[in-house]
Motif scaffolding. Sequence first.
Motif, PDB file in Angstrom:
ATOM      1  N   VAL A 282      20.565  34.523  -0.067  1.00 32.80           N
ATOM      2  CA  VAL A 282      20.628  34.151  -1.483  1.00 32.80           C
ATOM      3  C   VAL A 282      19.406  33.325  -1.867  1.00 32.80           C
ATOM      4  O   VAL A 282      18.880  33.430  -2.966  1.00 32.80           O
ATOM      5  CB  VAL A 282      21.925  33.372  -1.756  1.00 32.80           C
ATOM      6  N   GLY A 283      18.935  32.515  -0.985  1.00 34.10           N
ATOM      7  CA  GLY A 283      17.780  31.676  -1.296  1.00 34.10           C
ATOM      8  C   GLY A 283      17.370  30.903  -0.064  1.00 34.10           C
ATOM      9  O   GLY A 283      17.821  31.194   1.046  1.00 34.10           O
ATOM     10  N   MET A 284      16.514  29.940  -0.311  1.00 30.58           N
ATOM     11  CA  MET A 284      16.021  29.086   0.761  1.00 30.58           C
ATOM     12  C   MET A 284      17.175  28.470   1.556  1.00 30.58           C
ATOM     13  O   MET A 284      17.884  27.618   1.032  1.00 30.58           O
ATOM     14  CB  MET A 284      15.204  27.985   0.086  1.00 30.58           C
ATOM     15  N   MET A 285      17.408  28.956   2.757  1.00 28.77           N
ATOM     16  CA  MET A 285      18.476  28.436   3.614  1.00 28.77           C
ATOM     17  C   MET A 285      19.856  28.495   2.957  1.00 28.77           C
ATOM     18  O   MET A 285      20.757  27.749   3.327  1.00 28.77           O
ATOM     19  CB  MET A 285      18.175  26.998   4.069  1.00 28.77           C
ATOM     20  N   VAL A 286      19.975  29.359   1.997  1.00 29.41           N
ATOM     21  CA  VAL A 286      21.251  29.530   1.309  1.00 29.41           C
ATOM     22  C   VAL A 286      21.678  30.980   1.455  1.00 29.41           C
ATOM     23  O   VAL A 286      20.875  31.888   1.213  1.00 29.41           O
ATOM     24  CB  VAL A 286      21.129  29.162  -0.183  1.00 29.41           C
TER      25      VAL A 286
ATOM     26  N   ARG B  75       7.527  23.249   3.526  1.00 31.59           N
ATOM     27  CA  ARG B  75       7.702  24.673   3.343  1.00 31.59           C
ATOM     28  C   ARG B  75       8.933  24.985   2.477  1.00 31.59           C
ATOM     29  O   ARG B  75       9.036  26.030   1.862  1.00 31.59           O
ATOM     30  CB  ARG B  75       7.909  25.297   4.716  1.00 31.59           C
ATOM     31  N   LEU B  76       9.905  24.066   2.517  1.00 29.99           N
ATOM     32  CA  LEU B  76      11.189  24.363   1.887  1.00 29.99           C
ATOM     33  C   LEU B  76      11.363  23.684   0.542  1.00 29.99           C
ATOM     34  O   LEU B  76      12.317  23.920  -0.180  1.00 29.99           O
ATOM     35  CB  LEU B  76      12.325  23.900   2.809  1.00 29.99           C
TER      36      LEU B  76
ATOM     37  N   ASP C 149      16.045  30.942   7.095  1.00 26.69           N
ATOM     38  CA  ASP C 149      14.696  30.490   6.746  1.00 26.69           C
ATOM     39  C   ASP C 149      13.947  31.698   6.185  1.00 26.69           C
ATOM     40  O   ASP C 149      13.940  32.765   6.791  1.00 26.69           O
ATOM     41  CB  ASP C 149      14.001  29.963   7.997  1.00 26.69           C
ATOM     42  N   PRO C 150      13.325  31.546   5.038  1.00 26.48           N
ATOM     43  CA  PRO C 150      12.685  32.708   4.412  1.00 26.48           C
ATOM     44  C   PRO C 150      11.519  33.280   5.208  1.00 26.48           C
ATOM     45  O   PRO C 150      11.064  34.390   4.919  1.00 26.48           O
ATOM     46  CB  PRO C 150      12.199  32.182   3.062  1.00 26.48           C
TER      47      PRO C 150
ATOM     48  N   ARG D  85      13.538  34.180   0.113  1.00 23.14           N
ATOM     49  CA  ARG D  85      14.342  34.912   1.086  1.00 23.14           C
ATOM     50  C   ARG D  85      13.590  36.198   1.403  1.00 23.14           C
ATOM     51  O   ARG D  85      12.711  36.610   0.643  1.00 23.14           O
ATOM     52  CB  ARG D  85      15.713  35.226   0.493  1.00 23.14           C
TER      53      ARG D  85
ATOM     54  N   VAL E  96      20.049  21.489  -0.110  1.00 24.61           N
ATOM     55  CA  VAL E  96      19.916  22.932  -0.073  1.00 24.61           C
ATOM     56  C   VAL E  96      20.360  23.361   1.311  1.00 24.61           C
ATOM     57  O   VAL E  96      19.865  22.835   2.309  1.00 24.61           O
ATOM     58  CB  VAL E  96      18.460  23.349  -0.320  1.00 24.61           C
ATOM     59  N   GLY E  97      21.289  24.285   1.354  1.00 25.14           N
ATOM     60  CA  GLY E  97      21.815  24.686   2.648  1.00 25.14           C
ATOM     61  C   GLY E  97      22.369  23.461   3.345  1.00 25.14           C
ATOM     62  O   GLY E  97      23.027  22.628   2.726  1.00 25.14           O
ATOM     63  N   PRO E  98      22.083  23.314   4.622  1.00 25.89           N
ATOM     64  CA  PRO E  98      22.645  22.188   5.357  1.00 25.89           C
ATOM     65  C   PRO E  98      21.907  20.877   5.106  1.00 25.89           C
ATOM     66  O   PRO E  98      22.368  19.817   5.515  1.00 25.89           O
ATOM     67  CB  PRO E  98      22.483  22.615   6.819  1.00 25.89           C
TER      68      PRO E  98
ATOM     69  N   ASP F 228      25.266  33.929   1.512  1.00 29.00           N
ATOM     70  CA  ASP F 228      26.542  34.294   0.914  1.00 29.00           C
ATOM     71  C   ASP F 228      27.730  33.807   1.752  1.00 29.00           C
ATOM     72  O   ASP F 228      28.877  33.971   1.352  1.00 29.00           O
ATOM     73  CB  ASP F 228      26.580  35.830   0.788  1.00 29.00           C
TER      74      ASP F 228
ATOM     75  N   ASP G 122      22.252  41.302   0.169  1.00 31.83           N
ATOM     76  CA  ASP G 122      23.124  40.413  -0.598  1.00 31.83           C
ATOM     77  C   ASP G 122      23.417  39.105   0.132  1.00 31.83           C
ATOM     78  O   ASP G 122      23.861  38.138  -0.479  1.00 31.83           O
ATOM     79  CB  ASP G 122      24.461  41.118  -0.895  1.00 31.83           C
TER      80      ASP G 122
ATOM     81  N   ARG H  79      26.689  29.188  -5.229  1.00 29.44           N
ATOM     82  CA  ARG H  79      26.707  29.216  -3.764  1.00 29.44           C
ATOM     83  C   ARG H  79      26.567  27.811  -3.199  1.00 29.44           C
ATOM     84  O   ARG H  79      27.166  27.458  -2.204  1.00 29.44           O
ATOM     85  CB  ARG H  79      25.515  30.028  -3.236  1.00 29.44           C
ATOM     86  N   LEU H  80      25.715  27.062  -3.847  1.00 26.39           N
ATOM     87  CA  LEU H  80      25.444  25.723  -3.347  1.00 26.39           C
ATOM     88  C   LEU H  80      26.594  24.772  -3.569  1.00 26.39           C
ATOM     89  O   LEU H  80      26.720  23.768  -2.894  1.00 26.39           O
ATOM     90  CB  LEU H  80      24.214  25.150  -4.050  1.00 26.39           C
TER      91      LEU H  80
ATOM     92  N   ARG I 189      23.869  31.851  -9.994  1.00 28.35           N
ATOM     93  CA  ARG I 189      24.413  32.406  -8.765  1.00 28.35           C
ATOM     94  C   ARG I 189      24.095  31.476  -7.600  1.00 28.35           C
ATOM     95  O   ARG I 189      24.932  31.128  -6.784  1.00 28.35           O
ATOM     96  CB  ARG I 189      23.774  33.775  -8.546  1.00 28.35           C
ATOM     97  N   LEU I 190      22.850  31.038  -7.621  1.00 27.80           N
ATOM     98  CA  LEU I 190      22.415  30.112  -6.574  1.00 27.80           C
ATOM     99  C   LEU I 190      23.265  28.865  -6.556  1.00 27.80           C
ATOM    100  O   LEU I 190      23.727  28.407  -5.522  1.00 27.80           O
ATOM    101  CB  LEU I 190      20.973  29.674  -6.862  1.00 27.80           C
TER     102      LEU I 190
ATOM    103  N   ASP J  36      32.691  22.695   4.577  1.00 22.99           N
ATOM    104  CA  ASP J  36      31.256  22.451   4.683  1.00 22.99           C
ATOM    105  C   ASP J  36      30.925  21.133   5.393  1.00 22.99           C
ATOM    106  O   ASP J  36      29.767  20.814   5.604  1.00 22.99           O
ATOM    107  CB  ASP J  36      30.610  22.586   3.301  1.00 22.99           C
TER     108      ASP J  36
END
Lengths: 174, 279, 985
Positions: free
Chosen positions: B154-158, C944-945, B120-121, B217, C873-875, B160, B151, C980-981, C976-977, B26
Amino acid sequence: MPRLNAAQRHEVAFTLNGAPARVEVEPRTLLTDALRHGLGMTGTHVGCEHGACGACTITIDGMPARACLTLAVAVEGCDLRTVEGLAPEPGRLGVLQAAFRRHHALQCGFCTAGILMSLDAYLRHRPHATRDDLTDVIGGHLCRCTGYAPIIAAAVEAAALLRGEPTEETPTYA
Amino acid sequence: MKPARFDYLRAASLDEALEALTRHGDEARIVAGGQSLVPMLNMRLTKPALLVDLMRIETLCAPRRENGALVVPAGTRQALLLDRPGLADEVPLLAAALPLVGHVQTRARGTLCGSVAHADPSAEVPLCLVALEGEVHLRSAKRARRVRADDFFVGMMVTDRADDELVEAIALPVRRPGTGYAFAEMARRHGDFAIVACAGVVDGQRMRLAVGGVADRPTARDWPLLDGAALDDALNALAWDLGAGDDLHATARYRRDLVRRLGRRVLEQAAEEARRCQG
Amino acid sequence: MGIEHSRFIGQSVERVEDAALLSGRGRYIDDLGHKPGTLHAAILRSPHAHADILGTDAEAARALPGVVAVLTGHDLADVAGPLVPALRAAVDARAIAVDRVRYVGEPVAVVVAQDRYVAEDGCDLIEVEYRARPAVVDPLAALAEDAPVLHEGVGRNLVSDRAFRYGDPEAAFAQAPHTLSVTVRYPRNTGSPMETYGVVAEYDPSDDSYDLLANFQGPFSIHAVVARALKVPGNRLRLRTPPDSGGSFGVKQGVAPYAVLICAAARKVGRPVKWIEDRMEHLAASVSATNRVTTLTAAFDGEGRIAALDWDQVEDCGATLRAPEPATLYRMHGNMSGAYAIRHVRIRNRVVVTNKTPTGLVRGFGGPQVYYPLERLVQRIAATLGLDPLDVIRRNLIPADAFPYRTATGALYDSGDYQRALGEAVRDGGLDALRRRREAARAEGRLYGIGFTAAVEPSVSNMGYITTVLTAAERAKAGPKNGAQATATITLDPVGSVTVQVASVPQGQGHRTVLAQVVADVFGIPLDQVRVTADLDTAKDAWSIASGNYSSRFAAAVAGVAHQAATRLRDRLALVAAAQINVRADDLVFAGGRVASRTNPDAALPFARVAATSHWSPGLVPDEAGSVIRETAFWTPPELTAPDEGDAVNSSLCHGFIFDFCGVEVDRATGRLVIDRYVSMHDCGRILHPGMVEGQVRGGFAQALGAAVYEELAYGEDGAFLSGTFADYLLPTATEIPDLVVLHVESPSPFTPLGAKGVGEGNCMSTPVCLANAVADALGIDAIDLPLTPAKLAALSARGDEPAPPQGRAAQAHARPGDRTMRGEGEARVAAAPEAVWAMLLDPAVLTSVIPGAHGVRKLSDTHFRADVTLGVGPVKGRYKADITLSDLDPPRAATLSGTVTGALGNGGGSGRITLTPDARGGTRIGYAYEASVGGKVAAVGGRLLDGAARVIIGGFFSALARRAGGEARPGLLRRLLARLGISA
């Protein structure tokens, strides 16, 4: 290719307005900065650095690109054109540029280079672009001075002239 | 607004890119068109140690047909696909949605897979992928796998995607006979991220509505063929389920209203089209 | 004096500026080379709306290779003092914060480095410790007794409170059959030029002087403010402007504090320093127009004739009064009755400070804030009386035979025929057709409305108007201020070509073209024989306090004074020529590049030869002509007098007229505003270049459309700035601009040399309210504020209540507008007993494992912890310092967990109440409810995020705590979230 180290400068070579160009940059150097401060091509302007305003639009391999969203190291070997390469010769304006002047399609001129490059690229691919098409293309740019109407008028007229048609457009102020 | 330092690898092959992801996980980010990632780099919202540039990997450029789907690899730019002859027949939903993605200038650089990976959602391409029940092709140095769009997000900018994986391609099912497709969105200005975007897919048996811009999402619902009050109720339940929030551009109530109105509009349009091609 | 020959004036000649700008040869500030050794600055800015600065740790930044200096407000305090505004309230108006920040984006430190990239690296390494204070954002809330006070030296947030009375408003209100009020909250917006601020500064210790290059736009009264802040006399501050400037719209006046900051930094580091503002800095912290809360009341009769106005204005200037504020509030003082003959006016003007960016010049400057309530009120009067708004406007307009017209509040309107302008607009703009379209649309149940606006557009500001904020006694003590000095210099060179230098500092308005037209016409020479320079050097060029490009002063004042200078030179050249060809000077005519006798065309000389005479053959020049080489003219209109004893002020020299109307439709399904047709009639006096006037009107209209529908500099209740990028501050694009019909009538101004008036700002004043009037007409509503967003219009046009949620599902709580608090709750069931869970809450080792992304928790006391955490969150990931306290302890049943996180991406804070309830099986039910909010960069760019991100992170803590205690949090989605994170333990 070898990995380019973050802290070092690396030479990038590409074609700029038809001539070979080389510039030394860090991996993180934005193409806007490489063009402007590395090569002295200050016609490409920086308005937002997040791809929204379009002032820095150039063409890469014939397609429009926001130079602020492009890493200089990524254009190795590419064919770049900037506003400095638009005029047929020094002291003479191209068809699109001249239409902008006739229609007062610029005031401060800061956004103009990007709009010219977008339209130039688009009209090369789509010479029969309609007014709506051209409005859409201009819609990818922010201009704070003109209210856009004269830009659209200039683009429509230039498109017709480039197709060799007589123009019906009259300057917007007439 | 200048990026923090990072190393840069212009990958010559998929293996080279995957190897870098395996090694750096990452800490590495993939860059393709750069239209989502580079703004975040410039704002220093993200500071990867390594950028892996995919755009010189020739095998990742050309879209292809495979098992009833249009497979769009990681290097395909949005503009290229939009110019694909017959796209409107092949994947009509995408043909309707792509012109709403950013502007001519950003589509000339941006990739479809990049938009999917960014998740991006409010984005149009992920929404189409979910509406069409498409797949995401993921690959790491060790394995390849395919994940259903539902699937993947998963979420906001997240998503699998694991840290050592890249989105190698997305697979968009091509038009099915007797099926109608429709897309509509409301944005503040042309080219903006949608406040609410709706994609409808309707055939002889069922209707599917996917909604972007409301939940974290893109989210889809399947219903049997509904109309009238039953459709109103279904849309209303969905509107409330998505957990709309307020932001600068719209209220939660407005988003729910748009889900009800645009949702109905796209389902009706898709149903109409389905009837047309059945008849 | 007027125009004798006009070959070029009045023509839309191609602009002399354009060839260079179209070829990439513009010379904007960042295009100009700089001296070797020049360093680059980046500015670290406050993420807080209001906080004390407890300490700044810049060691790591200073140690970074390439960083030359890190300078805080304390470091610069000895060389950079405050920028003192006209109203000398005890507000802290420094260019950089000292000990205290008062708005998001306020400069806190300057990093000077070898390049901008490294300077930004340095900013990332600075750690500032803040102690947040309560913020106040709303101007009325700022007036409350218990409001947080921004400037203790003032003691309250009200920094000026003045009442004015003109005519006999009390009697007029007492006698009027009707009164009606409107209350308007005018929001914040800005001009947002495409080029941001830029400054290059150098200090010369050998004569204690600064050389400053900045894309400043004037007024140059600010030169005195900057020099004073830098503690040097004016002649030791050489301010230069670049040849080209990428737009301003007032905004580049606001570069002044940065000029002070970068000058001071250059002095500290002993090398030239360059700073180019980026877009995020610009949106957050350059300049905003004022937001204002106005209650306007009218007294009127049954025909809608207005006898009196009562204005109550509360002006919000942001965190400090930045010179020339509170000018926005007073610029319109002379024309508070607009285009109407209203003789009785009462005004109360209050100025407050709030935790927002300081305000300043933005196109329209004070006009939008005044005309919105005034023209809303006129429409409301019509609606209340059941009259046509157009009739109410007509009945109140100043009669055509009343000019020059002295308004109740002191303005002297120069010229106009409002009735004619209105009549022509109605006829040529097709109002009847629009009315038919409204009728047809309404018959189909569509929401269609028509709006009108009549407005007077002031131009050429009286430099004394701002002193109206002072009492007559204070003004007497300070000495009268007035006038509007304009200047132009014309030079004839040894080959007889002509150079014009002005101090008008254009940002794209084509000044060089118009001045070439004016001067070429006076001399009767070709346009290309005149060259105009408009980049200013205060050390060498003629200038005065009114110099610069604002208050639409160019055509009226600068073109006029250039005409005067040229005419004076021409008259002396006529003496030179007359002596050589033996004719009388008044027999000579300048035309076609020649100076020739009117009566004997053979008696003639080439203009260039006459013009070069003083260089080569001074002996041929008659004594009465003097040396005919250079002429500098200054001009200030006598009409611009200082405010009088009764506070009457002629705030502007010229008063153009605008009459707008439009037809709009609101889409019921989406709330989208569709402008069917917009007609804008202008009277800006004599038109010097029709193409440029058209450009000003269309450009102003587009900005006004932005202010009306798309743009807002938005703040949360907590002072967080929310529109930090062009993804959230929405400028209209080509696809948003409707058809616009522009019409003109010309009533030349008797007060300006060429009869011209300003024209650039009118639509910023008239268009927002015209659109709002049309929307109000379409929706049949009384009150509406800007911006006219689709969500707002959809809500206003909604029929009936929203469909209820399905049974068994609660409706979501409705948040107050501006309330950005994120709230959530959840529960977890764990196998451990409450006592065991309680112990975990107090254990740093456990906290390390359950705080998302924690790298180590230090225990400062039993209930106070600090940690370094990586959140994202994410990147979007960043390192933060977290500070966590436990309070309201009720062991082992309940505790409140409060925390703040601070990092380069911003700051967050929140608190949650945790309850532990034993369950029947020896385990515990952990319940939690939290509130949190986020500020700084993340809020400004990622609105927005945000919500989702905060939920994930906060939920992650409780989820991890539960898991650590051997249970599972609900909902399971959260886990689950988090998995992933990778941010959970």
